[in-house]
Design a protein around this motif. Sequence first.
Motif, PDB file in Angstrom:
ATOM      1  N   GLU A 108      26.852 -35.715  13.230  1.00 40.17           N
ATOM      2  CA  GLU A 108      26.251 -37.006  13.565  1.00 40.17           C
ATOM      3  C   GLU A 108      26.619 -37.438  14.978  1.00 40.17           C
ATOM      4  O   GLU A 108      25.800 -38.048  15.689  1.00 40.17           O
ATOM      5  N   ARG A 109      27.833 -37.155  15.394  1.00 39.69           N
ATOM      6  CA  ARG A 109      28.282 -37.553  16.733  1.00 39.69           C
ATOM      7  C   ARG A 109      27.370 -36.989  17.806  1.00 39.69           C
ATOM      8  O   ARG A 109      27.109 -37.642  18.829  1.00 39.69           O
ATOM      9  N   GLU A 110      26.842 -35.803  17.584  1.00 38.72           N
ATOM     10  CA  GLU A 110      25.969 -35.170  18.578  1.00 38.72           C
ATOM     11  C   GLU A 110      24.589 -35.814  18.632  1.00 38.72           C
ATOM     12  O   GLU A 110      23.830 -35.585  19.578  1.00 38.72           O
ATOM     13  N   LEU A 111      24.272 -36.647  17.648  1.00 41.13           N
ATOM     14  CA  LEU A 111      22.929 -37.236  17.566  1.00 41.13           C
ATOM     15  C   LEU A 111      22.850 -38.629  18.191  1.00 41.13           C
ATOM     16  O   LEU A 111      21.753 -39.188  18.320  1.00 41.13           O
ATOM     17  N   ILE A 112      23.985 -39.190  18.574  1.00 40.13           N
ATOM     18  CA  ILE A 112      23.995 -40.544  19.129  1.00 40.13           C
ATOM     19  C   ILE A 112      23.789 -40.489  20.638  1.00 40.13           C
ATOM     20  O   ILE A 112      24.561 -39.854  21.361  1.00 40.13           O
ATOM     21  N   PRO A 113      22.727 -41.140  21.145  1.00 39.74           N
ATOM     22  CA  PRO A 113      22.502 -41.159  22.596  1.00 39.74           C
ATOM     23  C   PRO A 113      23.692 -41.779  23.318  1.00 39.74           C
ATOM     24  O   PRO A 113      24.321 -42.717  22.832  1.00 39.74           O
ATOM     25  N   SER A 114      24.008 -41.265  24.477  1.00 39.85           N
ATOM     26  CA  SER A 114      25.148 -41.728  25.251  1.00 39.85           C
ATOM     27  C   SER A 114      25.062 -43.229  25.527  1.00 39.85           C
ATOM     28  O   SER A 114      24.013 -43.754  25.911  1.00 39.85           O
ATOM     29  N   GLY A 115      26.178 -43.915  25.294  1.00 42.45           N
ATOM     30  CA  GLY A 115      26.262 -45.328  25.606  1.00 42.45           C
ATOM     31  C   GLY A 115      25.646 -46.262  24.593  1.00 42.45           C
ATOM     32  O   GLY A 115      25.567 -47.469  24.825  1.00 42.45           O
ATOM     33  N   ARG A 116      25.240 -45.734  23.437  1.00 37.95           N
ATOM     34  CA  ARG A 116      24.573 -46.596  22.458  1.00 37.95           C
ATOM     35  C   ARG A 116      25.386 -46.740  21.172  1.00 37.95           C
ATOM     36  O   ARG A 116      24.856 -47.115  20.132  1.00 37.95           O
ATOM     37  N   ILE A 117      26.686 -46.461  21.264  1.00 38.19           N
ATOM     38  CA  ILE A 117      27.572 -46.685  20.132  1.00 38.19           C
ATOM     39  C   ILE A 117      28.825 -47.414  20.623  1.00 38.19           C
ATOM     40  O   ILE A 117      29.383 -47.080  21.674  1.00 38.19           O
ATOM     41  N   PHE A 118      29.239 -48.424  19.866  1.00 38.65           N
ATOM     42  CA  PHE A 118      30.393 -49.234  20.217  1.00 38.65           C
ATOM     43  C   PHE A 118      31.342 -49.224  19.032  1.00 38.65           C
ATOM     44  O   PHE A 118      31.071 -49.830  17.999  1.00 38.65           O
ATOM     45  N   TYR A 119      32.430 -48.474  19.209  1.00 39.17           N
ATOM     46  CA  TYR A 119      33.352 -48.226  18.109  1.00 39.17           C
ATOM     47  C   TYR A 119      34.178 -49.463  17.784  1.00 39.17           C
ATOM     48  O   TYR A 119      34.463 -50.302  18.643  1.00 39.17           O
ATOM     49  N   ALA A 120      34.594 -49.544  16.533  1.00 42.07           N
ATOM     50  CA  ALA A 120      35.347 -50.708  16.058  1.00 42.07           C
ATOM     51  C   ALA A 120      36.629 -50.905  16.832  1.00 42.07           C
ATOM     52  O   ALA A 120      37.010 -52.047  17.139  1.00 42.07           O
ATOM     53  N   ASP A 121      37.334 -49.822  17.183  1.00 41.18           N
ATOM     54  CA  ASP A 121      38.621 -49.985  17.868  1.00 41.18           C
ATOM     55  C   ASP A 121      38.439 -50.570  19.262  1.00 41.18           C
ATOM     56  O   ASP A 121      39.266 -51.354  19.732  1.00 41.18           O
ATOM     57  N   ASN A 122      37.334 -50.244  19.935  1.00 40.18           N
ATOM     58  CA  ASN A 122      37.065 -50.835  21.247  1.00 40.18           C
ATOM     59  C   ASN A 122      36.727 -52.319  21.125  1.00 40.18           C
ATOM     60  O   ASN A 122      37.136 -53.139  21.942  1.00 40.18           O
ATOM     61  N   ILE A 123      35.965 -52.650  20.086  1.00 41.69           N
ATOM     62  CA  ILE A 123      35.592 -54.047  19.869  1.00 41.69           C
ATOM     63  C   ILE A 123      36.820 -54.890  19.563  1.00 41.69           C
ATOM     64  O   ILE A 123      36.952 -56.021  20.031  1.00 41.69           O
ATOM     65  N   MET A 124      37.722 -54.341  18.766  1.00 36.40           N
ATOM     66  CA  MET A 124      38.904 -55.096  18.344  1.00 36.40           C
ATOM     67  C   MET A 124      40.024 -55.075  19.381  1.00 36.40           C
ATOM     68  O   MET A 124      41.051 -55.717  19.196  1.00 36.40           O
TER      69      MET A 124
ATOM     70  N   PHE B  66      26.794 -53.617  25.814  1.00 38.78           N
ATOM     71  CA  PHE B  66      26.056 -53.826  24.563  1.00 38.78           C
ATOM     72  C   PHE B  66      24.856 -54.746  24.791  1.00 38.78           C
ATOM     73  O   PHE B  66      23.714 -54.413  24.449  1.00 38.78           O
ATOM     74  N   LEU B  67      25.093 -55.901  25.392  1.00 39.89           N
ATOM     75  CA  LEU B  67      24.030 -56.891  25.575  1.00 39.89           C
ATOM     76  C   LEU B  67      22.950 -56.403  26.526  1.00 39.89           C
ATOM     77  O   LEU B  67      21.763 -56.727  26.350  1.00 39.89           O
ATOM     78  N   ASN B  68      23.323 -55.620  27.521  1.00 40.07           N
ATOM     79  CA  ASN B  68      22.346 -55.116  28.489  1.00 40.07           C
ATOM     80  C   ASN B  68      21.373 -54.112  27.886  1.00 40.07           C
ATOM     81  O   ASN B  68      20.339 -53.810  28.490  1.00 40.07           O
ATOM     82  N   LYS B  69      21.687 -53.621  26.701  1.00 41.12           N
ATOM     83  CA  LYS B  69      20.813 -52.642  26.053  1.00 41.12           C
ATOM     84  C   LYS B  69      19.818 -53.297  25.076  1.00 41.12           C
ATOM     85  O   LYS B  69      18.985 -52.610  24.487  1.00 41.12           O
ATOM     86  N   LEU B  70      19.916 -54.603  24.903  1.00 35.66           N
ATOM     87  CA  LEU B  70      19.023 -55.283  23.975  1.00 35.66           C
ATOM     88  C   LEU B  70      17.661 -55.532  24.596  1.00 35.66           C
ATOM     89  O   LEU B  70      17.550 -55.845  25.783  1.00 35.66           O
ATOM     90  N   THR B  71      16.620 -55.420  23.778  1.00 39.70           N
ATOM     91  CA  THR B  71      15.287 -55.853  24.174  1.00 39.70           C
ATOM     92  C   THR B  71      15.126 -57.316  23.760  1.00 39.70           C
ATOM     93  O   THR B  71      16.051 -57.937  23.231  1.00 39.70           O
TER      94      THR B  71
END
Length: 289
Positions: A173-189, A200-205
């Motif tokens: 699954e890790r290989e299927l996530i486009p670069s820069g489009r996943i934000f892991y829980a440990d980084n958020i916390m 994160f916000l800059n990627k929203l439509t």
Amino acid sequence: MRQKQFGAIPEPFSAPESAKTVILPVPFEGSNSLFKGSDKGPEAIIEASAGIDLYDILTDSEPWKTGIHTSEPVKERTAEKMNKEVAARTLQLLKKKKFPVILGGEQAVAIGAIKAAADFFKEKDLTIVQLDAHSALQKEYGGSNLNHFCLMTHANQLAQVIHAGTRSMSAAERELIPSGRIFYADNIMDGGNKTWMYDFLNKLTRNVFITIDLDVLDPALMPAVATPVPGGLQWEALLDILGKINEKAVIAGVCICGLTPIKYNKAPNFVAAQLINKIITMKFTSGIK
């Protein structure tokens, strides 16, 4: 038997014609393999909602007065029929300019809801934000591609996606996530790391559909899930993410799933009900119209 209303809201505030928010219960469980009972989640949340204060202290407001109607549940027993019905009913709500809150069941319920959002919006105008402990990018699981572990595989085919709160996946699954489009829980916390939010916000439509599996929360706060993973988000962090999305984009709809009620601990039911009330409050007090 008449459908119970979220928050025990009386008419005219629960009338389907005038309510701005419509809650669609989908008590479906077809693929959870560990702890059973997520099909009881919608009913447990609606029951708990009758015991929460709908007045919001932080905004000094009562957004429930914009109207919240709880519709008759989707009762299909196969994943194919369930998702077809969820897609049809969600699309109908979007066309009527309602704010749909789909209430599962297991997270496979969101497949139909995301399909409806993709049909309603143009692809370039829609982002699917997944708040979940798992990446859910399996192509197939348990012999079905309608398994909850396959949710974001479907979403990737329909719109732009962002994963947040993630802390469990396979190497494939890790290989299927486009670069820069996943934000892991440990980084958020990580309290000292604020740069992830800007990315994160800059990627929203303009339009965002949010799918929340309650296991995105830490098991200490939300133990009543089928596949708990340590290291999850705390309440304030989850609300901060939702609030920032609401300030930057239009939250077009939300799917909240995964509650697996615990007989002798009803606190998680109230947490889920409060989360729904908070999202509705954000939408109708400070959201982009």
